[in-house]
Design a protein around this motif. Structure first.
Motif, short mmCIF file in Angstrom:
data_model
loop_
_atom_site.label_atom_id
_atom_site.label_comp_id
_atom_site.label_asym_id
_atom_site.label_seq_id
_atom_site.Cartn_x
_atom_site.Cartn_y
_atom_site.Cartn_z
N PHE A 4 0.81 -1.16 0.16
CA PHE A 4 -0.08 -0.08 0.00
C PHE A 4 0.90 1.35 0.11
N GLU A 5 2.03 1.06 0.10
CA GLU A 5 3.05 2.34 0.18
C GLU A 5 3.03 3.14 -1.09
N PRO A 6 2.92 2.58 -2.17
CA PRO A 6 2.81 3.68 -3.06
C PRO A 6 1.63 4.73 -3.10
N VAL A 7 0.48 4.24 -2.54
CA VAL A 7 -0.72 5.08 -2.11
C VAL A 7 -0.18 6.17 -1.12
N LEU A 8 0.19 5.60 -0.24
CA LEU A 8 0.69 6.31 0.91
C LEU A 8 1.75 7.71 0.42
N ARG A 9 2.75 7.18 -0.36
CA ARG A 9 3.44 7.87 -1.21
C ARG A 9 3.07 8.99 -1.86
N MET A 10 1.97 8.63 -2.87
CA MET A 10 1.22 9.50 -3.52
C MET A 10 0.93 10.85 -2.78
N ILE A 11 0.15 10.45 -1.65
CA ILE A 11 -0.36 11.65 -1.08
C ILE A 11 0.51 12.45 -0.29
N GLU A 12 1.71 11.67 0.20
CA GLU A 12 3.11 12.34 0.91
C GLU A 12 3.64 13.32 0.06
N GLU A 13 3.94 12.69 -1.07
CA GLU A 13 4.78 13.51 -2.03
C GLU A 13 3.74 14.86 -2.63
N ALA A 14 2.50 14.56 -2.60
CA ALA A 14 1.82 15.50 -2.93
C ALA A 14 1.83 16.74 -1.85
N ALA A 15 2.01 16.19 -0.69
CA ALA A 15 1.93 17.41 0.51
C ALA A 15 3.03 18.23 0.55
N ASP A 16 4.31 17.80 -0.04
CA ASP A 16 5.55 18.44 -0.17
C ASP A 16 5.71 19.00 -1.48
N ASP A 17 4.96 18.61 -2.59
CA ASP A 17 5.50 18.97 -3.98
C ASP A 17 4.81 20.46 -4.09
N PRO A 18 6.05 21.38 -4.43
CA PRO A 18 5.58 22.63 -4.84
C PRO A 18 4.82 23.05 -6.01
N THR A 19 4.64 21.93 -6.88
CA THR A 19 3.91 22.15 -8.05
C THR A 19 2.29 21.40 -7.83
#
Length: 698
Positions: free
Chosen positions: A344-359
């Motif tokens: 399930f890590e890719p789902v968590l990573r998608m949301i966590e990356e979105a939280a920090d991604d300036p774009t």
């Protein structure tokens, strides 16, 4: 002519029996058997709170209208009691005759206070006075006063007290706080893990709570209260405030079950019944420890791995390169994940990356049930604090998770997220996350759609499907979906996604009817479906009609199945199986042959009236060729199981499916794990063999 239906409640009890049957299997590791026993007890707790509670409300209101199976509320209550009593006999026979003795032999030693030695007794006494006594609050039972409030599903010791001077008699209750735990460890000369149960300890030392009185009799009991209490949304101005009132009301609601430890004296039992306002029809006398759901923690005792199944660690998806951005991976292709075999890590990573991604500009998400320490919510809080536009629909009506959802919603709101408390009159059960990102001067939408909750804890225990895509049509539909649920507009004009309550049932009925018509015209017609529950009368009627037309229908239904399979008339072409294994089967997947151009879906919804008519749900078509092949393979594999699968019989009971003579048993979950591991290793090997040139930096 009325259609044949199996009663919903009795069908659910047969599902719970299939779970209990796993505990009865001598070939399973010991602590796995304990786990299955605890699951059946936990399941029964919720069944009484919700289903029996609802039936008792119907009966009290005078309702005599029969359900689709022809049973009135009273008839259902009576049939449930008979079936539950038989199930509880099986539970306690398993515990007493098999598990307790085997646990003791394996180094896990359950003791009764009457059987421990003097040193152990001193140890328990010291522990009681230091750690238990200060937290106990005895409640007096006054003959002419209001009865004390007994907490729901909490062990309570009732005591008959005799005054040392005048020999007068009175009664008192000692609720045992859940925070104290169930097992009190003691040292043992034989080593291992020895313990006594806390209710035995409290009963033994009860007199210390009542100076000047003797405890002449005592007994443990546990009350289950009606949990089928819903917020009255028509009158709700503040939904969060109304939900707090509902949670408070549950603590005072009617008794739907009273479990009494036996043996227990008649007068103590009478007092308990009076306090709980429990008639004989809701009393269950138990020959063993109450509250077997709390035995679940035994299954996870440290240092006893030899008594458990071997670990099946979640595997990385071969579609995702280690270290690459999830947005890059999704841009390359649709990603279908089969949890928990694939992480399930890719789902968590998608949301966590979105939280920090300036774009990333915005994140919109539906939360139904989340983990206690939720990485998803932590990421959403961080995203809001980072200035992104975060919108979260928190479903406050997720039964028994209301309090947690209220608390986490308040945290999100404080961080600056926009919170929506569900949709008026409906539960929002869809599993969807929409991320909007600015790329090369344009906005691009990334979507996660799934069959399971955003809960990293259950994602390790439940089988589910995730789809991650940036297809424009899916992104546009996701935007329409969130506009509808947050802005109270209509769920219309969708290009790909099929929402409930307005479109999913009509689409399913259309697909089933289409297969039936093809069969009548002599063409190949086939339906495969994996669902948790099948109860909706219209869907069942359509399946009967399709079966009569000659459609080959295979259904994998984990729990409730109100359709009567295998009949010579209506259901001659319908086969229903149920798989109970180490992971809870939770994914919903549908396949319709459609003349050789199949339509394949995943969904958040079961084929229940509540899902299709009274919830906001999503059915998602799978369009990527690799994902379609993968999903069909999963479906077909599930119907090959001859190890953990049971065949549902016309009367609603089931029998385990045996392999053909000379064939080895086939276990679908084991196959899925081995395949996930093989694919991950193959992809790792492929990457290791790929020569990447090292390009010097400019």
């Amino acid at each position: 002519m009325s259609l044949p239906f199996i009663n919903r409640e009795l069908s659910w009890l047969e599902f719970n029996q299939r779970v209990l049957n796993e505990g009865l299997r001598s070939d399973l590791p010991l602590l796995e058997r304990v786990k299955f026993l605890a699951i059946t007890a936990s399941n029964l707790d919720e069944f009484f709170q919700v289903r029996v509670g609802g039936l008792m409300l119907m009966r009290r209101s005078g309702r005599k209208t029969p359900d689709p199976s022809g049973m009135t509320p009273l008839q259902q209550i009576q049939a449930i009691r008979r079936r539950v009593q038989k199930m509880m006999e099986d539970q306690y026979r398993l515990l007493s005759d098999e598990l307790l003795g085997q646990l003791d032999a394996a180094g896990i030693h359950p003791h009764r206070m009457r059987d421990i030695d003097a040193a152990q007794s001193d140890q328990i006494s010291a522990h009681f006075h230091a750690n238990i006594f200060p937290l106990l609050t005895p409640l007096s039972v006054e003959a002419d006063g209001d009865p004390p409030l007994v907490p729901d599903l909490q062990l309570t010791v009732a005591c008959k007290l005799v005054d040392s001077e005048d020999q007068s008699i009175r009664y008192a209750l000692i609720p045992i706080p859940e925070s104290l735990g169930r097992r009190i460890p003691i040292t043992s000369s034989s080593g291992g893990h020895a313990f006594v149960l806390i209710e035995d300890v409290v009963a033994t030392f009860a007199e210390t709570l009542f100076p000047g009185e003797d405890v002449s009799a005592s007994g443990c009991f546990r009350v289950t209260r009606n949990g089928d209490i819903a917020v009255q949304e028509e009158d709700a101005i503040d939904l969060a405030g109304e939900m707090e009132d509902v949670l408070a009301a549950r603590k005072l609601s009617d008794t739907v079950r009273l479990e009494l430890e036996t043996p227990i004296s008649r007068d103590v039992a009478r007092v308990i019944q009076d306090v709980c306002q429990a008639g004989p029809q809701v009393v269950y006398r138990i020959k063993g420890p109450l509250g077997l759901a709390s035995f679940m923690d035994l299954a996870f005792l440290p240092d006893f791995d030899r008594l458990r199944d071997k670990e099946w660690p979640a595997q990385p998806s071969p579609s995702i390169t280690p270290g690459e951005s999830m947005f890059d991976a999704i841009s390359r292709q649709d990603i279908l994940l089969h949890h928990p075999y694939e992480s399930f890590e890719p789902v968590l990573r998608m949301i966590e990356e979105a939280a920090d991604d300036p774009t990333v500009l915005s994140i919109k998400q539906v939360l139904y049930r989340t983990a206690k320490q939720s990485r998803v919510i932590d990421a959403l809080i961080r995203a809001a604090e980072n200035g992104k536009h975060v919108t979260v629909l928190v479903e406050l009506k997720a039964r028994f998770d209301e309090a947690r959802n209220l608390h986490r919603a308040e945290e999100l709101q404080r961080a600056g997220a926009q919170i929506v408390y569900g949709v008026k009159g409906l539960k929002t059960h869809a599993k969807i996350c929409l991320i909007v990102r600015r790329e090369a001067g344009r906005l691009r939408r990334y979507v996660h759609l799934g069959t399971g909750n955003y809960n990293e804890s259950t994602a390790r225990l439940y089988t589910d499907i995730s789809l991650m895509t940036c297809r424009p049509e899916y992104g546009a539909d996701a935007s329409l979906f969130f506009n509808a649920v947050t802005g109270r507009s209509k769920l219309l004009r969708f290009q790909r996604l099929v929402p409930a309550p307005n479109a999913m049932k009509p689409k399913l009925l259309e697909l089933i009817a289409s297969e039936a018509e093809r069969a009548r015209q002599g063409g190949q017609a086939r339906i495969l479906a994996k669902i948790n529950s099948l109860q909706d009368p219209e869907i069942i009627a359509a399946l009967y009609d399709a079966s009569n037309a000659g459609v080959d229908i295979q259904l994998n239904v984990r729990g409730i199945c109100c359709l009567k399979p295998g009949g010579k008339k209506r259901a001659k072409n319908i086969r229903v199986v149920s798989i109970i294994d180490r992971y809870l089967e939770h994914a919903r997947m549908f396949y319709f042959h459609q003349g050789g151009d199949p339509e394949i879906f995943i969904s958040s919804a079961d084929w229940m009236g509540r899902n299709l008519d009274r919830r906001v749900e999503l059915m998602i078509p799978i369009e990527d060729k690799d994902a379609r092949r993968q999903l069909l393979k999963i479906l077909e594999t599930l119907f090959k199981d001859t190890r953990q699968a049971s065949l549902i019989l016309p009367d609603g009971t089931s029998e385990r499916i045996e392999p053909a003579k000379g064939k080895k048993p086939f276990r679908a979950q084991d196959y899925f794990y081995r395949q996930a591991r093989r694919k991950a290793k193959a992809r790792e090997h492929e990457r290791a063999m790929t020569l990447e040139p090292h390009v010097p930096s400019e």
